[in-house]
Design a protein around this motif. Sequence first.
Motif, PDB file in Angstrom:
ATOM      1  N   VAL A 187      61.574  33.769  38.319  1.00 49.26           N
ATOM      2  CA  VAL A 187      61.455  35.152  37.850  1.00 49.26           C
ATOM      3  C   VAL A 187      60.191  35.764  38.454  1.00 49.26           C
ATOM      4  CG1 VAL A 187      61.172  36.672  35.853  1.00 49.26           C
ATOM      5  CG2 VAL A 187      62.659  34.654  35.691  1.00 49.26           C
ATOM      6  N   ALA A 188      60.338  36.879  39.156  1.00 46.22           N
ATOM      7  CA  ALA A 188      59.182  37.573  39.725  1.00 46.22           C
ATOM      8  C   ALA A 188      58.420  38.302  38.618  1.00 46.22           C
ATOM      9  CB  ALA A 188      59.639  38.565  40.786  1.00 46.22           C
ATOM     10  N   CYS A 189      57.092  38.265  38.704  1.00 45.05           N
ATOM     11  CA  CYS A 189      56.277  38.951  37.702  1.00 45.05           C
ATOM     12  C   CYS A 189      54.869  39.189  38.253  1.00 45.05           C
ATOM     13  CB  CYS A 189      56.220  38.150  36.401  1.00 45.05           C
ATOM     14  SG  CYS A 189      55.636  36.459  36.613  1.00 45.05           S
ATOM     15  N   GLY A 193      49.342  39.861  35.087  1.00 46.37           N
ATOM     16  CA  GLY A 193      49.877  40.144  33.761  1.00 46.37           C
ATOM     17  C   GLY A 193      50.551  38.971  33.079  1.00 46.37           C
ATOM     18  N   MET A 194      51.144  38.073  33.850  1.00 41.77           N
ATOM     19  CA  MET A 194      51.932  36.993  33.256  1.00 41.77           C
ATOM     20  C   MET A 194      51.091  35.722  33.101  1.00 41.77           C
ATOM     21  SD  MET A 194      54.852  36.250  31.907  1.00 41.77           S
ATOM     22  CE  MET A 194      55.925  37.561  32.525  1.00 41.77           C
ATOM     23  N   ALA A 195      51.021  35.190  31.902  1.00 41.52           N
ATOM     24  CA  ALA A 195      50.266  33.964  31.632  1.00 41.52           C
ATOM     25  C   ALA A 195      50.896  32.778  32.363  1.00 41.52           C
ATOM     26  CB  ALA A 195      50.239  33.691  30.130  1.00 41.52           C
ATOM     27  N   MET A 196      50.084  31.808  32.718  1.00 38.83           N
ATOM     28  CA  MET A 196      50.562  30.651  33.466  1.00 38.83           C
ATOM     29  C   MET A 196      51.674  29.914  32.721  1.00 38.83           C
ATOM     30  SD  MET A 196      48.810  30.678  36.299  1.00 38.83           S
ATOM     31  CE  MET A 196      49.079  29.046  36.986  1.00 38.83           C
ATOM     32  N   ARG A 197      51.508  29.725  31.421  1.00 39.14           N
ATOM     33  CA  ARG A 197      52.474  28.944  30.649  1.00 39.14           C
ATOM     34  C   ARG A 197      53.819  29.652  30.515  1.00 39.14           C
ATOM     35  NH1 ARG A 197      48.678  30.983  27.225  1.00 39.14           N
ATOM     36  NH2 ARG A 197      49.389  32.438  25.578  1.00 39.14           N
ATOM     37  N   ALA A 198      53.848  30.975  30.766  1.00 47.53           N
ATOM     38  CA  ALA A 198      55.085  31.738  30.592  1.00 47.53           C
ATOM     39  C   ALA A 198      55.829  31.950  31.913  1.00 47.53           C
ATOM     40  CB  ALA A 198      54.767  33.090  29.951  1.00 47.53           C
ATOM     41  N   ARG A 199      55.289  31.482  33.007  1.00 46.59           N
ATOM     42  CA  ARG A 199      55.888  31.764  34.318  1.00 46.59           C
ATOM     43  C   ARG A 199      57.066  30.842  34.643  1.00 46.59           C
ATOM     44  NH1 ARG A 199      50.651  32.852  38.298  1.00 46.59           N
ATOM     45  NH2 ARG A 199      49.695  34.470  36.985  1.00 46.59           N
ATOM     46  N   HIS A 239      51.199  38.825  47.776  1.00 46.87           N
ATOM     47  CA  HIS A 239      50.135  37.951  47.288  1.00 46.87           C
ATOM     48  C   HIS A 239      49.885  38.066  45.788  1.00 46.87           C
ATOM     49  CE1 HIS A 239      47.688  41.593  47.568  1.00 46.87           C
ATOM     50  NE2 HIS A 239      46.778  40.978  46.838  1.00 46.87           N
ATOM     51  N   ASN A 240      50.244  39.161  45.164  1.00 44.53           N
ATOM     52  CA  ASN A 240      49.987  39.299  43.730  1.00 44.53           C
ATOM     53  C   ASN A 240      51.264  39.382  42.902  1.00 44.53           C
ATOM     54  OD1 ASN A 240      50.734  41.816  44.615  1.00 44.53           O
ATOM     55  ND2 ASN A 240      49.114  42.944  43.519  1.00 44.53           N
ATOM     56  N   ILE A 241      52.350  38.778  43.430  1.00 51.20           N
ATOM     57  CA  ILE A 241      53.609  38.687  42.687  1.00 51.20           C
ATOM     58  C   ILE A 241      54.064  37.232  42.666  1.00 51.20           C
ATOM     59  CG2 ILE A 241      56.034  39.396  42.559  1.00 51.20           C
ATOM     60  CD1 ILE A 241      55.306  41.954  43.986  1.00 51.20           C
TER      61      ILE A 241
END
Length: 375
Positions: A187-189, A193-199, A239-241
Motif C-alpha cells: 500500500v502506497a502512503c 505520515g504513516m507509522a512504521m508499524r502500520a505500513r 523518495h517520500n512515498i
Amino acid sequence: ALMDYARKLNLSVRMDTVGNMFFRLEGQNKELPAVLMGSHFDTVPHGGCFDGIAGVMAGMEALETLMDQGFKPERSVEVVAFVNEEGTQFLGGTFGSRAVCGMIQKEYVEECRDHYTGQRMKDAMLAFDMGLEPDHVEKSKIRPEDYCCFIELHIEQGRHLLDSGYPVAVVTDIAGIQQMYVELTGVACHAGGMAMRARKDALMAAAHLACEVEHLALYSGGKDTRATVGYIKSKPGVHNIVADFCEVPIDFREDNDEIYNAFSQRLEDYIHDLCNKRGIGYRVVKTLELHPAHSDPKIVETMLRSAEELEIPHTQMVSYPCHDAVNMERIMPMGMIFLRSSNGGVSHCPEEYTTQEDLTAGANILLHTILKLAY
C-alpha cells in the motif's frame, strides 16, 4: 558462408525447418547411429567472436582433418550449428536444440515475438527466405536412435580455468536453471505520515526477499549453488512515498538434482511467511525451469583419456551457464569440453577471447574423442 564451406569439403548439407544446419561425413556403416557434435552460431548483441561458433568451427575442423588424413570412420559423424541459442531477439533461449529435441510446438512460433520490434517469430522465419517452415517445426525433431551421442565444445565464459591454469576442462554436469519474477503488492502512503508499524511496504519485503535468495544459495548444501536478484523494480519510485509494488527477478542455478528440486519449495515457503507477516500480496511467475543435465560417464572418461594421451593439461568442472547440450542430454548421451576464456574470463562482449593455442588444444581433444566414439 558456413554451408558453402561445408559443400567445398564435399560434406552432405541440410537445413531443417527452423534453421539449424547439419553437415555430415558418411561412415562406412550407415546402419550404426552417428556421432553428433556442434554448438550454436548466433551470439548476443555486442557479443564476441567465440561464444558458440568456436564449437561449430572446431567440429568442422575435425571433419576436415578426418577427410584430409583419409580416415573412414565406422559411424557417420555430423556437425550441427544450432540457431537462436541466446534468445536475445526471440526470448526463451536454446530454440534450435529444443526444436531438434521435439520441445517446440507450432503455437510457439506464432506467439513468440521479437523483443525489440514485436514481429512474430513465424513472420521473421518466412522473411529469412531460406526455406524455413514455421508451420512444420515438428519436422526439425530428430530420431534419437539415429545418434549415439552429442558432443559440444564451448568457451567457459568465466575465469575458473584462467585462475586454475588449465587450458581445457571436461564438463561433468550442467546446472539446472530456475528463473522467475516475484510480484509484491503493498500500500502506497506518505513517508512521514504513516507509522512504521502500520505500513505495508512492498520495497522492504523485496529487500528481505533479495537477502533470503542469497542466504538460500549460500546455505543450500551444494558445492557452488548460485542465486541472483538482478534488480528490484519499485513503484511509484518516489523518495517520500512508501512503495506499493515491487518486481523481484530471481535466477537460481544448481547441478545437484535434490537441491535444485528443493529450492522452489523453500523459496515459496519464505515468501508466504514474509508476506503474511507484513500484509503484502504476492504472485510468483516462473519463466524458465531447466533441470540439471549430466554428462555421460563413458564420454567423460573418453575425453579425459584423449587429453591425457595428447598430454594436454586439463581438469573437470560444472557448467553454470546453460548450453544446447542441456536439451540434447534429454534424448541421448552427452559430453562437453570447455576452453579457457582469456582476457579476464569475460564473455558476451567484444572483449571475449580464447587464444589460438587453447582453441587448438580443445579441437585436438574433440577430434580424438570423436575418433574413439566413431570407430
